[in-house]
Each structure stands twice: as C-alpha cells, then as structure tokens.
Design an enzyme around this catalytic site. Structure first.
Site, PDB file in Angstrom:
ATOM      1  N   GLY A  95       0.769  -1.232   0.000  1.00 42.00           N
ATOM      2  CA  GLY A  95       0.000   0.000   0.000  1.00 42.00           C
ATOM      3  C   GLY A  95       0.799   1.281   0.000  1.00 42.00           C
ATOM      4  N   TRP A 120       2.307   2.870  -2.466  1.00 36.31           N
ATOM      5  CA  TRP A 120       1.978   3.820  -3.537  1.00 36.31           C
ATOM      6  C   TRP A 120       0.654   4.533  -3.258  1.00 36.31           C
ATOM      7  CZ3 TRP A 120       3.611   3.279  -9.256  1.00 36.31           C
ATOM      8  CH2 TRP A 120       5.006   3.057  -9.315  1.00 36.31           C
ATOM      9  N   ASP A 132      -5.911  -5.184  -4.910  1.00 34.12           N
ATOM     10  CA  ASP A 132      -4.936  -6.255  -4.748  1.00 34.12           C
ATOM     11  C   ASP A 132      -5.665  -7.551  -4.436  1.00 34.12           C
ATOM     12  OD1 ASP A 132      -1.639  -6.073  -4.199  1.00 34.12           O
ATOM     13  OD2 ASP A 132      -2.618  -7.927  -3.596  1.00 34.12           O
ATOM     14  N   ASP A 154      -9.026  -9.609  -8.476  1.00 35.00           N
ATOM     15  CA  ASP A 154      -8.075 -10.031  -9.499  1.00 35.00           C
ATOM     16  C   ASP A 154      -8.132  -9.028 -10.647  1.00 35.00           C
ATOM     17  OD1 ASP A 154      -6.650 -11.307 -11.447  1.00 35.00           O
ATOM     18  OD2 ASP A 154      -7.722 -13.214 -11.295  1.00 35.00           O
ATOM     19  N   ASP A 184       2.591  -1.109  -9.342  1.00 34.07           N
ATOM     20  CA  ASP A 184       3.951  -1.361  -8.851  1.00 34.07           C
ATOM     21  C   ASP A 184       4.126  -2.845  -8.550  1.00 34.07           C
ATOM     22  OD1 ASP A 184       6.525  -0.750  -8.027  1.00 34.07           O
ATOM     23  OD2 ASP A 184       5.932  -0.454  -5.953  1.00 34.07           O
ATOM     24  N   LYS A 202       5.658  -0.628 -13.264  1.00 34.62           N
ATOM     25  CA  LYS A 202       7.028  -1.120 -13.106  1.00 34.62           C
ATOM     26  C   LYS A 202       7.391  -2.020 -14.282  1.00 34.62           C
ATOM     27  CE  LYS A 202       8.674  -2.412  -9.066  1.00 34.62           C
ATOM     28  NZ  LYS A 202       8.796  -3.249  -7.851  1.00 34.62           N
TER      29      LYS A 202
END
Lengths: 307, 1201
Positions: free
Chosen positions: A37, A39, A62, A78, A103, A143
C-alpha cells in the site's frame, strides 16, 4: 512569502509544473497490485496535501487484503477479471480514472527470461484493465524490468499512449534492472474495444521496425527523476548520519505478509527439515505442533541476498 | 548436418549458461539445454559431449521432449512416467525442443552422433510450458500448454494450428503438464500464479472455446515450479516456491478417466530443501527433487517422507534441471542427472532399491564393537595386503588390534602408560628385504616412548624422551641415498623434540629393531609448546618442516652433514680455542629452526604438514591450507586456501591421484624437478581438504567448492583414520576420493562410517561438464592467449572472473572445441568480487631477454576488488602442460588488504553496531610504475582511493583518498602519457551516480618515492556531466590515427544507466607555467542516447574507431567512430542475462578478427570477423531470416498500428 516559495519548498511540485502537468493533483487514481500500500499512501498524500477543495478518490486493488489506509478505497480482487474493472468504475461513480499506477512485481525465479516474461504479463494485465477504466488522455505508470524484450513492451504501450517514457527515480539503485514506464495521454487505436475475456499477449520481433538483431529497435526516452542532492541510493553511508542523532535500528514497517517460505523457515528453525542422516519423524505431527499463525519470522534470510 | 538454415545461424564460440533442461535418451545419451544450445552427451564408456547445436536462437531451452518414433509403442517420454521400459535402439530420433515462445523440431542420429534441425523455429504468441507428442494419423501432432492456461494443437513440422482451447481462468501459469495420449482425452494440470493446481480438459469445452476447471488442488503457499505424474499409481508431485514438494493422489488422468478422482488428496508434504524447489521427478518408489539450495534430494517412499540420499554437485545458484533415466524406473541401476545455474552437468548412479532393504539410515554408521579394557583414545588403520585392520590405543595403556569381529590386546603398557598415552603408527621397510612391517610408537606421561612391531609386539625398544609428558609422537619418512629411513619424533616438555632413526632388520633369529639417537629440536617458546606435525623434504636433503601447537611453521636443518663440514673448518682454524669450545657445546644442544613462520596458522595450531611434488602444504585449525615453498632455506607462503564457511578445523589435505608408490616415481620426479626449477614454476597439485565442520567430518574440494564426504562423527577433538577408496588414483574424478571409509571414536565406541570391506560406492557421480560461479559473474578480465605451436586449434584464451559467489576463477577456454577448463578457484574474498585488473609480467627467457613471444607461458599480476572494501593481489603463472596439452596455473598470493581490518580484530564486535559504512569497491584501474603498481579504486562511500602494491615485499599501502564526489563512484580509468619533454603524466578518470565524469591529475604520484609526503589533489581539474544517471563503465584509448604522436588526444567512451553511449575526444596539454599542471580541451562529444534499452554495463574500445558495448538487454553492439560521430555497425543477441562485464581484444594469428567476452549469468565468447567489423548489418540475409522463423498466430488481439 513570495510566489516562488512553494517552488522552493516542493521540488516535485516545481518539476511537475515544468514538465507540464496541469495540476499537481488528479482527482481519480487507481493503484493496481497495491499491497502493502505504499503507492496508495503516496498518492493520497500527494493528491490531498495541496488542494482541499478538489475531491480526490483513490482505489487500491490487490488480491491480498491490506491494512486500511485513510482516504483509500480498497478492492480485494483479481486485475484480470472484468468484475474488478466494473467495481472500480462503480467507486468513481461511473467516471473513468485519470491515473492508473501499478507497482506489482512477481515472485522472481532467478531465471531472467522467466522473470521478465512474468513481469511483462503482469504489466499487460494491468494495461488490459487500464483500457477499461482510464479516460482518454489519462496516464499510466507501471514497473518494468529493462531486460532483453523490453522493446516489445514499449512497442505495445506506444499503441495506447502518445507518449511513453522510461523513468528511474534516483531512489532506485543503479544496478537494478527495475524501472518505471510512464505512459501519458491515453489514446487507444480507433475502434479499439476493451476486452478482458482473453489476455493481452505481448508483441514479437519483426524484421523491420523492432528487430531482434539490428539497429531498428523501439527504445523509449529515458528520464532519471528525482533530486541529485538527495541521498544517493548506491552510496554506502555510515550509520551515524547526523552527529546529533544516535542511530537506532527500526524494524521494517510492514514485514512480508505470509511469505511462501514461512513454514519452511519455521521448520528449519526447529530443525525439522528432513535430512539424510536424521531418522525421519512423522512430519505431520511436527507440523501440527507448530503454531504457524504466530508472528511471521522476519529474521529469515531470503535467498540470494548479499551485497 | 548441413542444413540451409544453419549457415545463417550465428556461430557461438563458447557459452556457459544455466543448464535449464535435461533429458535422457535411454541409458546411452543425455540431452542438455544451455541457453539456446542443445547438446548431446554420450554416456558410453567415457562420457563426453558428442554433438551441440543452437536450436532456439534468442530463447532459452526450458524443455526437451524426445519420442516421436515411440508413437507405435506405449512409452511416453514426457514428465508422465509409465512403468514400461522401452529399449532404445540406435536410429534417428526426433526431439522437440522448446523454451520461451520458441519451439523447434530436431533430429538426432545416434549412429552418426549428430544433430539436425528440422524446419524453421516456430515462434508462438505465448510462452510454452509443456509439449506433448500426440498419437494421430498420418503424422503425429503436438499438444502445447501455454502460460495463459491454454492448449494448442499443432502439426509438428509445418507449425499449422489445428485447434486452440483456453481455460475460463486465464490466469498465468508457472508450470503445466499434459497427460493423455490423444487430444480428445487430454488433461492439463496447471500450476497457477495463485499457488493452486488446476486440472481441466479441452473436451470439457463449452461452445465459446473455454473450459471449466474440473479439479483444484490447494495447499501450496508459493507458486508451483515443476510437476510430475506417475501413471501407475495415479500420483502427482508438485514442487513449489514454498520450499516443499507435495504428493497428491489424483487417480488415473486422461483417457476415459477424465480428470481422475473426484476429491484428490494430498498424501505427503515433503520439507527438506533449504530454499525453493525447482524440479521434481517421480519413479515408482521414489521422489527426486532439486532446488535453489544446490541439493538434489532422493525421497524414499518408506517412512513418512525420508531423505534417502542427498546429491550435491553444483556451485552457488542451485539446480535448474533434473532428469532420471529409464534404468532407475525398473529394478536396475539408472542415472540421475542434475544441471546447475553454474552451467555444470553432473551424473549420479542410483540403484533403484537397496538389496537389503532392512538397512536403515541410522545403521549406516557401523559400531565396530570394541571390547578392550578402558576407553579408546586413538584409532589408526593398519593397511596390509589390501585389507584393513583397526588399531586402537586405550586410556588403560593397552593397544588392541581388530581381528574379524574380535579384538586382541597386542600390547599392555602397564601403570606407566595408564590414564594418558599418545600413539602413532607407520609402515617401515625391513633392511635388506622388500618386506614391509607396521610399527607402532606409544608415548606416556613420563617421557617413555615404546616402539614395537604391530604383528610382533615383542620386538621393540623403549626410548626416553626427557622426563615430562610426551605431547605427541610422529613418524617421518626420509630419503637417504637410494633407500628410505624412518625417523621418530617425540615432543617432550619444554619444547624439546627428541628424535631417533628406527631401523628394522631381519636375521636368522627373526626381526630386530635398532634405534639411533639424533639431536633434538627446540621449539620456539610459547605456552602450548609442542609439536603437532612434521615432514622431511625430499627436494632438499636434511630439511624438516614442522608445525607446532602455537600455529607456527618451522624449518629445521639436519646438522650432521653440515656439522662435519663446520667441524673440519674449525679444526683448520684451531686458533680460537675458546670460541670453538663454545661452539662445540652449542652444537651438542638442541637445534633451533633455521626459518620460522610464527603463528601463521593461528592460536589453535598446525594440524598437518606434507610435501607433494616439491611443494609443501600445511593445514591448521584456522581453516586454511598454506602452500609453501622453501627458497634458500627460507620458508615462504605461496598461497592460502580457505575452506568452506564454518569449516575452521582442518586436519590434512589429500591429493587427487596420489598414493602411487613413491619409489617408482623417484627417478621420474628428479627429472621433472630439473625442468621445474629452471622455470621456477612448480605447479600446485589438485588437493582436497579434510577436517571438521561442526559435528561432521568433511572432505571439501576447494576447486569445485563442494563437499565430497560428510560423516556425522560428532566434531573435532577426536581421533580418526580415513581409508581412501582403492580406485582413487585411477579415477580422474575428484568425488571418488569421498567414497572412502572413516573410522572414528564416538562416545567411547569405535565407529566406522560404513563397512571397511565395502568397496562399492552408492553415490558414484561424475561430471559431464564443469560449472563456473553459479551466481552472477560481475567482472571478467582477459589475461592472454596461449598456443602450443602457434596452431590455432590449440588456442587457449585465459580469463580471470570474479563473481557474486565471492570467488575469483581462472579459466582456460578453447574456442575451437568449446572446452572451458577451470584452472583455479581463489576464495580469499569475503564478499562479492566486483572488479578485476591484470598486468602482464615480463618473463625473462633463457637468453636473459624479455620474452613476449613465448606463447606457451603467461605470467600476470592479477588484482581483485569487491565488497567489504577488500583487495587481493595474485601472481599467476600459466603454462601449457606438454603431455596433456592443457594449460595449468600456478597461483602465488602477493597481498591482501581490507579497509576495515581494525574492525575485524576488535573484540566483542558482535555486541556492537558497526558504524562505518561497509564500503564496496566498484571498479579498479591499475598502472605499472617502476617496482610498484598503482591501483585506483572507485568506492561506494563516495571516495576515490589510490593504493600502491609492491610485488617484492608483498605490501599494500593506501596513498590517497578523496571524498570530493560525495556520491557513489561507479567507475575509474587511468591513462599514462608522455608530454613533449618525455615526462610521464598520469590521469585518473572517475565517474559517479550523477552522470558526471571527472579528470584528476595524478602525475605527482609517479615521481614521489613511495608517496611519503604526497598529499594528492583535493579536487579534479576537469568535470563534465555526460549521463542522466550513473556512469557504469569507462574505457579509453589514445587517438593515433593521424600519426600525431606529439599531440595527446584521447578517446574516452562511457556507458550509463540511462542506456546512453557517449564518446569524448579530449586533448591534454601540459601547462606552460613553472609548476606544471594540466589543461584539458574537449574536442568533441558525441552521444547515442538510446544505445541500449537497458543500462549499459560493458564497454570496450577495440580500436579508436571501433566500440563494443553490452547491456542487460542482451545485445552486443558494435559502433563505428567516424569524424562525424558514432554509428551503429552491428547488433548481436547475447545469451547472457544480466550482463555485467565485457572484454574485447584482437586475436592472434593470421586469421585476425576480434574476440569479445561477456559475463553475467554465465559467460559467452564471441568471435568477430574483420567483415563484421567493417560493414553494417547486411540486409541480404533478410529473407533467410524470415524463412528461419515462422510465427504461429492463434490470437488476433495483438494489435499494431
């Protein structure tokens, strides 16, 4: 107090203006693969800190449940499911997001081709859900691993965004292949219909524009971001940074939540791993005596960590 | 072998990469996948590589599936193991090879032992996890499992798609396995990213082409890396990130049975690996698993998950591939193969079931049922006529000999020898006879030493070693003329070592023993003043090398011979009567060492000394072996070899291929010595270290970094004897030495690690291919090329590599044969080795001239630097061995240095927090300056440091440090030039994480004598920002194109984390003023901002007009430098992931061309022809490239504008 005082105080604010962002804040943001968490925390702080009048909505998605974060709506779901996309839109009251960040990083295997592939699939899954929730002109940050096939990802992202840049914050170590791709101005190809029933597959090399071996490769501009006068992530500092403040060890704020190796480490700690020269005990008994719900073993070494 | 496709396949000179796929072809061949290269090893007689081919271009091989010609048979060659055994006949075999998105059909002809490509490389849109040969008419088909939980049906040769199905759950799979013989009855087992196993069938498909999950196996808490199914029992095994293997009872899968049992159950959870489990294989009675901890475990079915055997054969990085041959499926003996991240391939013999299955693990340690009086204290092995008997000395002063199952007391010492005694045995040759007898010496508390024959205890002598305690008795074997003599040493009180020569003679009345007293040795004074080890030197007569309890190594010279000479001399000069008398009394007293290395093995003492092939080796309880030379009667340490971590107690070294009868070798050796002494290059022998590692007796191979034997004996402070296996000297493989028997004392019992009569080896492995570092190779340095006779086929390229595994390796690579030979592994670093530098030493040849032309000898000074601010320096002498035609390497340690050495010496350091930064050395440059070498180091704490290393006195001194940068310094380079007056100037270039390159004037250091009063500059005289972020690499070359020698123009190239390549052209001028100083003129600055798609980590200027660069994007780029800038010349794909270093050089011989070596997750050597270096990418082969690859499209979602 002059006009530029804020510029002095907040370098990122100044840079944001210089880089042409309309405002320091965007009103609707989605954080994919958000756990633990951090970000979302940053998003909340950055977006809310400035302008109280503007309404800010942050959704964190998530698979795992996270500890609650103030001002952040959490969705446990999901990112490959259409239902998750629908739920995000519901939280924005039918509006699309201005910014999507991701991320997420997979469990690395140590084989670079596998790791890079899985990271790319994670990014494409994030991109696929992004095409459902991002408004045209919106931005996407994710990322990436700058490995052998990163040019294929770049070519794919360039289809959906008019500007794609590879950015690396100065807080990220020089040697790591980890970087971030900053995609600005979402503009999907004409007639593109978002679809989540099938996964988005990555591109392959061709003989003309994105060659495997040859001068033509799609490489996006690189931007090193962050302040040069800040701490250098590659430098080794003495523990005593400030002569007035004594060094004190602090445990990690959020230790790994149930890491895969947790049980194996517990067994090893209690010398219960099966060995060649130890008579085998009924492992199940041993397992049942161990209370695995006690606090996770934070001292355990993860493989492959060394300086 | 000539296929049209092959001609355009880039020839890879040499590749060492993780071995990611292994598969057996019957019992005769092993297929390996290393990077994109498929190799076949023949397992008949002497196992060797017989064919090798690049099949997957830019993909790494992850799976090999043989078996097309078994379509008629029932046998399936997939991970599904059926119980039938098919006989593999010599014929053409089709093999499908896959990895990443690439799939390729290859045929292997076992008669001709060659590999051939069939058809183009099929490029799929998704990652392939498993391929399955399917029965079909007229051609067999391929079932392909894809990473997004989908199945594809394909025609093998054409690559045409026949069918495509996906699961409703389109989540990512880490592993997949197909079961069944026909497409219609196929079952897919997938290991999902969510730690689950899902089972589904394409036949269960709904009209929309998506299938439902039919079974779901939950339990793993990490992703699943590998799956295996055993048809006979209906068991499924899964290996996971959570470090466990789970066994599931799933019933029959595929065919009519569909997805098997309704409610599959988990039978076992096997925890035994120390890290993640990458592979699992099932046989009817066993589970094999292997993982990141480098171990392959054999799990027995019996018991609730018991480890039957552990196979360890790889250096760091773990095991990446595992295969079990068919032989081990039945009741016969079979093979197990493991492939490592280190690029090594190991083979192990596994017998399916032990004949005596009652034998349990705890009984493998044999109690020899000692029944004498008292407690056994010393144990020795008496080796007579190939059979071994055990000799034990007890605390009751009795010596007992085993005899079958009984024990005979052969000698009783009485009260004198009770409560304390020491014993040592030796075999002595009887005078005037070829007979060998075993002699035992026992020492007691009061200076008594009894010597007697083991087989005739009545024959013996009682000797007196002073009045006090006999601390130790030792036998040494010396050479006198053509025969041998034996000398007994007894270490008494006050540092006196009493000595006798012991002779055994035979006459009509039987055997007799005769002793002759020699002058005692005197040990240097210290608290624990006794002898622990001794040996006589064969190379220099009358010299003894001894080791004591204080950790000192001592050299004694036998006085007799010398004395006679001295005495004669003295008689001649009889004038100084008084002095002679003094001298005389001095001569009568004990002898002092002529050379001492005080306390070199630490306070716990020396444990053994020995001599082997003219070099001396000592071990100590400091965990080190020291390799010693005696030069002009002075002991010198050539090198220190540390053992593995935690193994501090070393007992001795064993040599590989040793134990050959000494006498036979005598002549041979004297001849050899002559040659060696001329070149002063006595090469080290391969040795293994024997010692204690916590509670284990361990044999450690420092070359392979591997334990050859581990016996849980309880740890040090115990008497032991080790019986080497008989075939040690015939078997060239090191692991044979670990198959001997250890006899030891534990809890008052005499134990053996296994039966002494046993000669069979249950773990008989051998190495098909030697591995390198395992974890990443951070740096590589080319030392030179060697040819025997100038023939290129005999060309060896010599490299030094430094890795994350903290070792430095010396490698010899033969590009022609692809052989990679590890010459030495240096283990002195305690952290990552990040930088290497080398300077070629000039060897003077016979004519006394500098010999640069000798291509069969290479001498270099190598410097290594890395984490924990550690610096090491070695002298390497590499020469081609005449007989074997292979290079051998001699390592001499020159010096070592650490910035935080004081910290290591600090007491109680574990209780305090270390406040200073743990500096890493990031990069290094070296300059030769007269007798010293100047090292420039880039340090992570923000400093640039300068060291001076002197080879002759083995010193490292820091000359200068400057924290100007205040950022991590990533790279340094030095440049030495001459100004117009012929004076030497020294420039240092340093580059940091902010993208700046700075230039320092270090000329003063060249002229200052040993840098006594030199302060050094406080700031660079020039600085320029070049990159956005860190500068990873710098390289420079003088520009001498125009023949303007008087002008100092340098090309400086840099590569950054931003992927940019820059080239600066710099002109250096000496300032006109009196006090000198330099000025710098930037002539040009060119940049290619997107030279690579990831950080540029390796760069080399082959010539001022040609640059080579490498990066983790796995491309090797060639750049041409023109007057108008940098131009791309060539892009080559590299198979080295995480590329960290690069070295390029021009080859020797007429062929010319250049070589490039890239290191990272492995090592790859490229050969570049002149043509490649001249022309840009040729477009002619474009069509060939298209033909070579065929895209298999099944999803049209891949949009492109």
């Amino acid at each position: 107090m002059g006009r530029s005082s804020k510029d002095k105080r907040d370098i990122y604010y100044r840079l944001a203006k210089e880089e042409g962002w309309r405002a320091r804040s965007v009103s609707r943001a989605v954080d994919l693969c958000a756990a633990p968490g951090s970000w979302s925390q940053v998003l909340s702080r950055k977006l809310r800190g400035k302008d109280k009048s503007e309404e800010v909505k942050i959704v964190a998605v998530d698979l795992q449940a996270m500890a609650p974060l103030p001002g952040v709506t959490q969705i446990q779901g999901d990112i490959t499911k259409i239902s998750t996309a629908q739920e995000i839109i519901r939280h924005f009251e039918g509006q699309s997001a201005d910014l999507v960040v991701c991320d997420g990083a997979p469990d690395v295997t140590g084989l670079h081709d596998v790791d890079e592939y899985i990271q790319a699939q994670l990014l494409l899954a994030a991109l696929n859900i992004t095409t459902h929730v991002l408004k045209p002109g919106g931005n996407f940050v994710a990322k990436i691993f700058r490995g052998k096939d990163v040019t294929l990802l770049y070519s794919q992202l360039k289809i959906f965004f008019s500007s794609v840049t590879c950015a690396k914050p100065r807080s990220s170590r020089n040697s790591s292949i980890e970087a971030f791709v900053v995609c600005q101005n979402y503009s999907p190809p004409e007639g593109y219909v978002p679809n989540m029933s099938n996964p988005l597959l990555d591109h392959s090399y061709d003989v003309d524009f994105n060659q495997l071996e040859g001068p033509n490769r799609i490489i996006v501009p690189f931007l090193a971001c962050g302040d040069l006068s800040a701490f250098d992530s590659d430098r080794t500092y003495p523990l005593q940074l400030d002569s007035s403040k004594e060094y004190k060890y602090l445990p990690p704020t959020q230790p790994p939540i149930r890491p895969p190796y947790q049980q194996a480490c517990q067994l090893r700690k209690n010398n219960l791993l099966a060995k060649e020269d130890s008579p085998s005990g009924p492992l199940d008994d041993a397992l049942s005596t161990l209370d695995l719900n006690t606090s996770p073993d934070t001292n355990t070494t993860t493989p492959g960590t060394s300086d | 072998m000539a296929s049209p496709v092959e001609s355009v396949v880039k020839k890879i000179a040499v590749l060492v990469a993780p071995v990611t796929a292994l598969e057996f072809l019957g019992e005769d061949f092993l297929l390996t996948g290393e990077g994109p290269i498929l190799s076949v090893y023949s397992l008949q007689a002497s196992a060797k590589e017989c064919a090798s081919l690049n099949v997957l271009h830019n993909y790494r091989i992850h799976g090999i599936r043989p078996g097309r010609k078994y379509q008629s048979g029932e046998r399936q060659f997939n991970n599904v193991i059926s119980s039938e055994i098919s006989v593999w006949d010599n014929d053409e075999e089709e093999v499908i090879v896959f990895g990443g998105k690439g799939v390729r059909l290859v045929s292997f002809n076992s008669a001709g032992q060659c590999l051939k490509l069939i058809g183009p490389l099929l490029e799929l849109q998704d990652w392939v996890l498993d391929i399955h040969w399917l029965k079909a008419q007229p051609h067999p088909l391929l079932g392909i499992a894809l990473a997004h939980n989908a199945l594809l049906l394909l025609e093998a040769e054409s690559g045409n798609i026949l069918s495509f199905y996906s699961c409703v759950e389109t989540c990512l799979l880490y592993s997949a396995l197909m079961i069944g013989q026909n497409w219609d009855s196929l079952v897919l087992v997938g290991g999902t990213v969510f730690n689950q196993l899902v089972l589904w069938r394409p036949t269960g498909t709904k009209p929309d082409g998506q299938s439902q999950v039919e079974r779901r196996l939950l339990g793993h808490s990490g992703v699943i890396f590998s799956l295996c199914y055993l048809q006979k029992s209906g068991w499924l095994a899964s290996a996971s990130d959570d470090r466990s293997i789970r066994l599931w009872s799933v019933g029959t899968l595929g065919g009519d049975a569909g997805c098997g049992e309704e409610t599959p159950t988990c039978l076992r959870v096997l925890y035994g690996h120390q890290a993640r489990v990458f592979c699992v294989k099932l046989t009817p009675s066993r589970v094999f698993s292997a993982g990141e901890d480098g171990a392959c475990l054999l799990w027995e079915w019996g018991g609730e998950g018991k480890v039957g055997c552990t196979f360890r054969g790889h250096r760091s990085g773990g095991v990446r591939a595992l295969a079990v041959s068919e032989g081990s499926v039945g009741c016969r003996e079979g093979w197990l193969a493991t492939g490592g991240a280190d690029g090594g391939v190991r083979m192990w013999r596994v017998a399916e079931e032990r004949k005596d299955s009652e034998e349990t693990q705890s009984e493998t340690q044999l109690d020899l049922a000692f029944k004498g009086q008292g407690c056994p204290k010393v144990v020795r092995l008496v080796d007579e006529d190939e059979s071994n008997t055990v000799l034990v000395c007890t605390d009751q002063g009795e010596v007992c000999l085993s005899h079958g199952d009984t024990w005979d007391v052969i000698w009783q010492g009485g009260a004198e020898f009770q409560s304390y005694c020491v014993m040592e045995i030796t075999s002595i040759q009887v005078q005037n006879s070829n007979c060998i007898v075993w002699v035992c010496a026992v020492g007691n508390l009061n200076g008594g030493v009894q010597v007697f024959l083991v087989r005739q205890p009545g024959v013996g002598v009682l000797l007196k070693a002073g009045q006090g305690k006999v601390h130790s008795v030792l036998w040494v074997k010396g050479q006198s003329g053509e025969s041998w003599n034996w000398c007994l040493l007894a270490s008494g009180s006050e540092g006196l070592v009493y000595r006798w020569t012991i002779k055994v003679m035979e006459d009509e009345s039987g055997l007799h023993m005769k002793e002759e007293t020699l002058l005692p040795f005197l040990l240097p004074p210290c608290a624990k003043r006794w002898l622990t080890a001794a040996v006589t030197l064969s190379q220099k007569k009358g010299l003894y090398l001894c080791g004591d309890r204080r950790g000192s190594l001592l050299l004694y010279a036998e006085r007799e011979r010398n004395d006679r000479r001295i005495e004669e001399e003295e008689r001649r000069m009889d004038l100084h009567g008084q002095e002679t008398e003094d001298r005389q009394t001095h001569l009568e007293g004990p002898m002092s060492p002529i050379s001492t290395l005080y306390g070199v093995h630490g306070k716990q003492g020396v444990t053994s000394v020995c001599e082997y092939q003219d070099l001396c080796y000592s071990t100590g309880r400091d965990g080190s072996v020291r390799i010693l030379t005696v030069e002009e009667n002075v002991l010198k340490v050539r090198r220190v070899q540390r053992s593995c971590r935690g193994m501090e107690w070393l007992e001795k070294v064993l040599f590989l291929g040793s134990d050959a009868p000494q006498g036979k070798k005598l002549n041979e050796r004297t001849e050899k010595r002559k040659i060696d002494l001329e070149s002063e290059s006595v090469a080290e022998a391969r040795f293994v270290m024997v010692g204690f590692h916590s509670v284990h007796f361990v044999i450690w191979d420092p070359h392979r970094q591997e334990k050859l034997l581990s016996v849980a004996c309880g740890g040090g402070h115990r008497s032991w004897a080790y019986k080497c296996p008989i075939h040690t000297h015939t078997d060239p493989h090191a692991h044979a030495i670990g198959h001997g028997t250890l006899v030891f004392i534990k809890h008052g019992a005499v134990m053996a690690s296994r039966s002494l009569a046993s000669t069979e080896t249950d773990v008989n492995g051998h190495t098909l291919k030697e591995g390198l570092h395992g974890r990443g190779i951070s740096c590589v340095c080319h030392l030179g090329s060697m040819t025997k006779t100038g023939e290129l086929s005999e060309l060896w390229e010599i490299f030094v590599t430094g890795g994350e595994d903290t070792t430095v390796g010396v490698l010899a690579v033969n590009p022609q044969s692809g052989t990679v030979k590890v010459l030495a592994v240096l283990t002195d670093h305690i952290s990552n080795v990040r930088a290497l530098a080398a300077i070629r030493r000039v060897e003077t040849n016979e004519r006394g001239r500098d010999d640069w032309t000798n291509t069969s000898l290479l001498s270099s000074l190598v410097f290594s630097a890395g984490g924990r601010a550690q610096l090491q320096c070695y002298r390497l002498l590499i020469r081609l061995d005449e007989q074997q035609g292979q290079p051998i390497c001699q390592v001499t340690q020159i010096a070592g240095h650490r910035l935080d050495e004081q910290w290591e010496r600090k007491r109680n350091r574990h209780k305090t927090v270390k406040m200073d930064p743990e500096t890493r050395y990031m990069s290094m440059a070296v300059v030769h300056n007269g007798t010293e070498y100047i090292l420039a180091l880039a340090c992570s704490d923000g400093a640039v440091r300068l060291f001076s290393v002197t080879e002759s006195n083995r010193s490292v001194d820091m000359l200068w440090e400057c924290f100007f940068h205040q950022r991590c310094v990533l790279s340094v380079a030095t440049y030495k030039l001459e100004d117009s007056q012929g004076r030497e100037l020294l420039l240092l270039f340093s580059a940091t994480t902010d993208g700046c390159i700075s230039v320092w004037d270090l000329t003063a250091v060249l002229n200052s004598k040993a840098g006594v009063s030199w302060q050094g500059p406080s700031a660079p005289f020039f600085s320029i920002p070049v990159h956005q972020s860190g500068v990873n690499t710098l390289t420079l070359a003088p520009q001498r194109e125009m023949g303007q020698m008087e002008e100092n123009i340098i090309s400086l190239a840099s590569g950054g984390d931003d992927g940019q390549l820059s080239l600066l052209s710099i002109k250096i001028d000496q300032k006109e003023q009196e006090n000198g100083g330099m000025s710098l003129q930037l002539l040009s600055q060119w940049s290619v901002p997107l030279a690579h798609s990831s950080p540029l980590t390796g760069l080399c200027l082959l010539r001022p007009t040609l640059l080579v660069s490498s990066s983790p994007d796995q491309r090797l780029c060639l750049w041409r430098v023109n007057s108008d800038g940098l131009h791309p010349l060539k892009v080559l794909f590299s198979h080295i992931a995480d590329a960290a270093g690069l070295w390029a050089w021009f080859g020797v011989g007429q062929e010319g061309g250049a070589w490039v070596v890239v290191c990272g997750q492995g090592l790859q050597l490229f050969q570049l022809t002149e043509r490649e270096m001249d022309e840009p990418n040729v477009t002619v082969n474009r069509r060939a490239k298209e033909e070579e690859r065929k895209k298999v499209i099944f999803s049209h979602r891949v949009s492109r504008t």
